[in-house]
Design an enzyme around this catalytic site. Structure first.
Site, PDB file in Angstrom:
ATOM      1  N   ASP A   1      17.178  -2.388   0.988  1.00 19.21           N
ATOM      2  CA  ASP A   1      18.206  -3.414   1.222  1.00 19.21           C
ATOM      3  C   ASP A   1      18.266  -3.759   2.711  1.00 19.21           C
ATOM      4  OD1 ASP A   1      19.283  -3.182  -1.585  1.00 19.21           O
ATOM      5  OD2 ASP A   1      19.539  -1.144  -0.880  1.00 19.21           O
TER       6      ASP A   1
ATOM      7  N   HIS B   1      23.689   1.100  -3.447  1.00 17.86           N
ATOM      8  CA  HIS B   1      22.484   0.304  -3.692  1.00 17.86           C
ATOM      9  C   HIS B   1      22.696  -0.460  -4.995  1.00 17.86           C
ATOM     10  CE1 HIS B   1      18.452  -1.055  -4.343  1.00 17.86           C
ATOM     11  NE2 HIS B   1      18.408  -0.425  -5.491  1.00 17.86           N
TER      12      HIS B   1
HETATM   13  P1  NAI Z   1       8.436   3.072 -13.602  1.00 18.79           P
HETATM   14  O1  NAI Z   1       9.076   2.980 -14.950  1.00 18.79           O
HETATM   15  O2  NAI Z   1       7.171   2.363 -13.338  1.00 18.79           O
HETATM   16  O3  NAI Z   1       8.167   4.630 -13.283  1.00 18.79           O
HETATM   17  C1  NAI Z   1       9.102   5.623 -13.493  1.00 18.79           C
HETATM   18  C2  NAI Z   1       8.352   6.890 -13.866  1.00 18.79           C
HETATM   19  O4  NAI Z   1       9.295   7.952 -13.932  1.00 18.79           O
HETATM   20  C3  NAI Z   1       7.666   6.807 -15.226  1.00 18.79           C
HETATM   21  O5  NAI Z   1       6.300   7.139 -15.065  1.00 18.79           O
HETATM   22  C4  NAI Z   1       8.414   7.853 -16.056  1.00 18.79           C
HETATM   23  O6  NAI Z   1       7.566   8.530 -16.972  1.00 18.79           O
HETATM   24  C5  NAI Z   1       8.922   8.783 -14.964  1.00 18.79           C
HETATM   25  N1  NAI Z   1      10.080   9.600 -15.357  1.00 18.79           N
HETATM   26  C6  NAI Z   1      11.123   9.263 -16.154  1.00 18.79           C
HETATM   27  N2  NAI Z   1      11.940  10.306 -16.306  1.00 18.79           N
HETATM   28  C7  NAI Z   1      11.452  11.305 -15.567  1.00 18.79           C
HETATM   29  C8  NAI Z   1      11.858  12.651 -15.335  1.00 18.79           C
HETATM   30  N3  NAI Z   1      12.947  13.164 -15.928  1.00 18.79           N
HETATM   31  N4  NAI Z   1      11.097  13.423 -14.530  1.00 18.79           N
HETATM   32  C9  NAI Z   1       9.984  12.932 -13.961  1.00 18.79           C
HETATM   33  N5  NAI Z   1       9.529  11.677 -14.166  1.00 18.79           N
HETATM   34  C10 NAI Z   1      10.254  10.877 -14.952  1.00 18.79           C
HETATM   35  O7  NAI Z   1       9.568   2.696 -12.553  1.00 18.79           O
HETATM   36  P2  NAI Z   1       9.407   2.321 -11.002  1.00 18.79           P
HETATM   37  O8  NAI Z   1       9.178   0.875 -10.869  1.00 18.79           O
HETATM   38  O9  NAI Z   1       8.458   3.269 -10.368  1.00 18.79           O
HETATM   39  O10 NAI Z   1      10.905   2.598 -10.510  1.00 18.79           O
HETATM   40  C11 NAI Z   1      11.434   3.919 -10.480  1.00 18.79           C
HETATM   41  C12 NAI Z   1      12.929   3.882 -10.198  1.00 18.79           C
HETATM   42  O11 NAI Z   1      13.200   3.355  -8.900  1.00 18.79           O
HETATM   43  C13 NAI Z   1      13.749   3.013 -11.163  1.00 18.79           C
HETATM   44  O12 NAI Z   1      14.929   3.741 -11.499  1.00 18.79           O
HETATM   45  C14 NAI Z   1      14.096   1.815 -10.334  1.00 18.79           C
HETATM   46  O13 NAI Z   1      15.288   1.201 -10.788  1.00 18.79           O
HETATM   47  C15 NAI Z   1      14.280   2.444  -8.986  1.00 18.79           C
HETATM   48  N6  NAI Z   1      14.238   1.519  -7.840  1.00 18.79           N
HETATM   49  C16 NAI Z   1      15.056   1.802  -6.775  1.00 18.79           C
HETATM   50  C17 NAI Z   1      15.061   1.005  -5.664  1.00 18.79           C
HETATM   51  C18 NAI Z   1      15.975   1.309  -4.498  1.00 18.79           C
HETATM   52  O14 NAI Z   1      15.997   0.514  -3.564  1.00 18.79           O
HETATM   53  N7  NAI Z   1      16.724   2.409  -4.463  1.00 18.79           N
HETATM   54  C19 NAI Z   1      14.191  -0.176  -5.575  1.00 18.79           C
HETATM   55  C20 NAI Z   1      13.330  -0.364  -6.707  1.00 18.79           C
HETATM   56  C21 NAI Z   1      13.371   0.473  -7.806  1.00 18.79           C
END
Ligand code: NAI
Length: 327
Positions: A159, A187
């Protein structure tokens, strides 16, 4: 060469991790003289995909990559971890209410908090990226009573970076010309991107932009940038999120720039009248591997107070929704 440090990453086969792990292994996060051991956590069904990512890491032959662990066991992933990037989270599924999402993530982050408490290095630096990031960080922190609550942070650096880029565009400057912008709070779309202290080329930013643009265009556009990316890409921001996570950890470990600060979701001890114990985004400086909230800023205007309280209120509601699950 220094001794390797252990960097745990959860959600390691996901999109953000795919844009992040290679940069950590190349030294962009902790420096080109710091070897790393990556300890990668995934859920069991994603272990095959994780194997593919690890094969690619091997194929890069990174000189700084001193080892890779792949596991579906948090106690293995966090063992002796010096850094932990908690990226994996439960996404919102069809028909899922906000409360269901908070509860599903509470289960994940309480288990991970307990594992960090058990096995991580006592000085572990934890960054929560997975959403809802601030409340997930709070849950992990509350489940790790033997660790300093200051070890748990949530990511608002993306952000912050969005705020820099949009202000640079409006003022025909570059991000290098901009200092002291702030993201306060959650966030989420209630965050408060604040330019009160911000300068562009050493002069107050608010003297260089329209008040109307600031209030009615800039603030909502930074708040809603995540949704705009999803609409355009059909997927949530990954490379920019990975970049922000690397920057957050790098600043925490290696220090912030002189005469500037960054935004970090950190443990509130009541600074600026925010409820103690919330993970709230504040302007922070970092030195010697520690963060410090910038003190003494004037936030007394009605405009700032209203916005800082609104985002605090949302964080308090998120906390209350999972309170029954917290120790
Ligand atoms: P994604 O769905 O591509 O990857 C998430 C991965 O986490 C998947 O491979 C899944 O199998 C794994 N996962 C789920 N539960 C798990 C657990 N208990 N233990 C270990 N691994 C687990 O999602 P992406 O795009 O990588 O995003 C990840 C997170 O980051 C989302 O929650 C998204 O909303 C968040 N995010 C946060 C931002 C921020 O600024 N704070 C910005 C963009 C995304």
């Amino acid at each position: 060469m220094k001794q390797p440090v252990r960097v745990a990453v959860t959600g390691a086969a996901g999109n953000i991790s795919y844009a992040m792990l290679f940069r950590i292994a190349s030294g962009e996060m902790l420096g080109k003289d710091q070897p790393v051991i990556l300890q990668l956590l995934e859920i069991t069904p994603a272990l095959d995909a994780l194997k593919g990512v690890v094969m690619e890491l091997e194929d890069c032959a990174f000189p700084l990559l001193a080892g890779v662990v792949q596991t579906d066991d948090a106690n293995v992933a966090f063992k002796d971890a010096d850094y932990a990037l908690l990226v994996g989270a439960r996404p919102r599924g069809p028909g899922m209410e906000r409360k269901d999402l908070l509860e599903a993530n509470a289960a994940i982050f309480s288990a991970q908090g307990k594992a960090l408490n058990e096995v991580a290095n006592r000085d572990v630096k934890v960054l929560v990226v997975g959403n809802p990031a601030n409340t997930n960080a709070l849950i992990a922190q509350r489940n790790a009573p033997d660790l300093d609550p200051r070890n748990f942070t949530a990511m608002t650096r993306l952000d912050h970076n969005r705020g820099l880029a949009q202000l640079a565009e409006e003022t025909n400057s570059t991000v290098n010309d901009i200092k002291k912008m702030i993201i306060w709070g959650n966030h989420s779309s209630t965050q408060y991107p604040d330019l009160t202290e911000c300068t562009v080329n050493g002069k107050p930013a608010l003297d260089q932009v329209d008040r109307d643009w600031y209030e009615n265009s800039y603030i909502p556009s930074v708040q809603k940038r995540g949704a705009a990316i999803i609409e355009a890409r059909g997927a949530s921001s990954a490379a920019s999120a990975a970049n922000a996570a690397i920057a957050h950890m790098r600043t925490w470990a290696l220090g912030s720039d002189e005469n500037d600060w960054v935004s970090m979701g950190v443990y509130s001890q009541g600074e600026y009248g925010i409820a103690e114990g919330l993970i709230y985004s504040y302007p922070c400086t970092c030195a010697n591997g520690d963060w410090k909230i910038v003190e003494g800023l004037d936030v007394s205007s009605d405009f700032s107070q209203e916005k800082m309280k609104a985002t605090e209120q949302e964080l308090a509601e998120e906390r209350d929704a999972v309170e029954h699950l917290l120790p």
